[in-house]
Design an enzyme around this catalytic site. Structure first.
Site, short mmCIF file in Angstrom:
data_model
loop_
_atom_site.label_atom_id
_atom_site.label_comp_id
_atom_site.label_asym_id
_atom_site.label_seq_id
_atom_site.Cartn_x
_atom_site.Cartn_y
_atom_site.Cartn_z
N HIS A 4 0.85 -1.19 0.00
CA HIS A 4 0.00 0.00 0.00
C HIS A 4 0.89 1.25 0.00
O HIS A 4 1.18 1.81 1.06
CB HIS A 4 -0.91 -0.01 1.23
CG HIS A 4 -1.95 1.06 1.23
ND1 HIS A 4 -3.15 0.95 1.91
CD2 HIS A 4 -1.99 2.29 0.65
CE1 HIS A 4 -3.86 2.04 1.75
NE2 HIS A 4 -3.16 2.88 0.98
N GLU A 47 -2.60 -1.70 -3.11
CA GLU A 47 -3.66 -0.87 -2.55
C GLU A 47 -3.26 0.60 -2.61
O GLU A 47 -2.08 0.92 -2.53
CB GLU A 47 -3.91 -1.25 -1.09
CG GLU A 47 -4.32 -2.68 -0.86
CD GLU A 47 -4.59 -2.97 0.61
OE1 GLU A 47 -5.30 -3.95 0.89
OE2 GLU A 47 -4.08 -2.23 1.47
N HIS A 87 -7.70 -5.51 7.70
CA HIS A 87 -7.37 -4.46 8.65
C HIS A 87 -7.53 -4.99 10.08
O HIS A 87 -8.63 -5.30 10.53
CB HIS A 87 -8.21 -3.19 8.49
CG HIS A 87 -7.51 -2.00 9.08
ND1 HIS A 87 -6.61 -1.23 8.37
CD2 HIS A 87 -7.55 -1.45 10.32
CE1 HIS A 87 -6.14 -0.26 9.13
NE2 HIS A 87 -6.70 -0.39 10.32
#
Length: 265
Positions: free
Chosen positions: A40, A70, A191
């Site tokens: 990410h 991401e 997450h």
């Protein structure tokens, strides 16, 4: 399971050298059985950097894993993703100053913009996932916009797991996943998932991928990489087999060890 290696990149950047090497860590995770790598790169590139995307794509191709990139769909981010063409791109509504991802897209509000971005990515042969909250009221329009999957933001589930409120939240995630599947969307999740809360979450049918980073890296420091990866894969494989067993009409449809496993359940 996809291992998010942003924390490895953060450690590397803290000393200004290529140690630890994110590619070497990715190879280790994939060789131990992880199915993919997640990266990410945020807009300030405080941990993962855009140049890591190309390097990790080469690693994943060589090792037979998937790369999931991401990020917020800025022009710079999209240019890198369209050039490298990872297996999957997960679009996340991060602000430049945001510490970590803490909410999903407002799909109705952002539909016109996201539809355009999704079209550009899919034209490059990239599978597209949208990061959303479990209580997003219009999950189905993600499919109308062209997305292949959603990724459920699991922060609230992790925060309240083991409480009465957590039970209510779990039911909300269960319904969100069902709604997504009925709309023709694949379902990912990520997450704050960890070794303690992952097993229950995977009771939700049809979860295709979990992305785990912060907790996994911390657990690796405590217990060692090989031990931790093996524990995660054990959790994932048990739930995968359970869901497979529950969807067949009769054990005779299965062969060998899988049939024996199902008959023992």
């Amino acid at each position: 399971m996809s291992v998010n290696i942003n924390k490895i990149a953060l450690l590397r950047n803290s000393r200004g050298q290529n140690f630890p090497d994110v590619c070497a860590f990715a190879v280790r995770c994939l060789s131990l059985g992880a199915h993919g790598i997640t990266l990410h790169p945020r807009q300030d590139q405080r941990h993962a950097r855009y140049r890591d995307v190309e390097a990790l794509q080469a690693v994943c191709e060589e090792q037979g894993g998937e790369l999931n990139v991401e990020g917020y769909p800025s022009p710079e981010f999209l240019a890198v993703v369209k050039r490298v063409r990872p297996s999957q791109c997960t679009l996340v509504p991060d602000r430049p100053d945001q510490l970590t991802s803490d909410h999903g897209w407002n799909l109705r509000k952002e539909s016109e913009r996201l539809r355009k971005v999704i079209g550009e990515l899919k034209a490059c042969g990239i599978r597209v996932s949208l990061f959303i909250d479990h209580d997003e009221p219009e999950i189905g329009i993600a499919r109308e916009m062209g997305a292949d999957r959603i990724e459920l933001y699991t922060g609230p589930y992790a925060q309240y797991d083991g409480t009465a409120h957590g039970d209510a939240l779990f039911n909300g995630f269960l319904q969100a996943a069902k709604t997504a599947r009925q709309a023709g969307l694949g379902v990912n999740a990520g997450h704050d998932l960890n070794l303690q809360n992952l097993s229950r979450f995977l009771e939700i049918p049809g979860i295709l991928e979990v992305s785990i980073g912060h907790a996994l890296i911390v657990e690796c420091i405590y217990f060692g990489v090989e031990h931790v990866i093996r524990q995660y894969l054990d959790i994932v494989s048990v739930h995968k087999r359970n869901h497979m067993c529950s969807t067949v009409a009769h054990p005779s449809e299965l062969n060998g060890r899988m049939r024996d496993f199902c008959l023992r359940q």
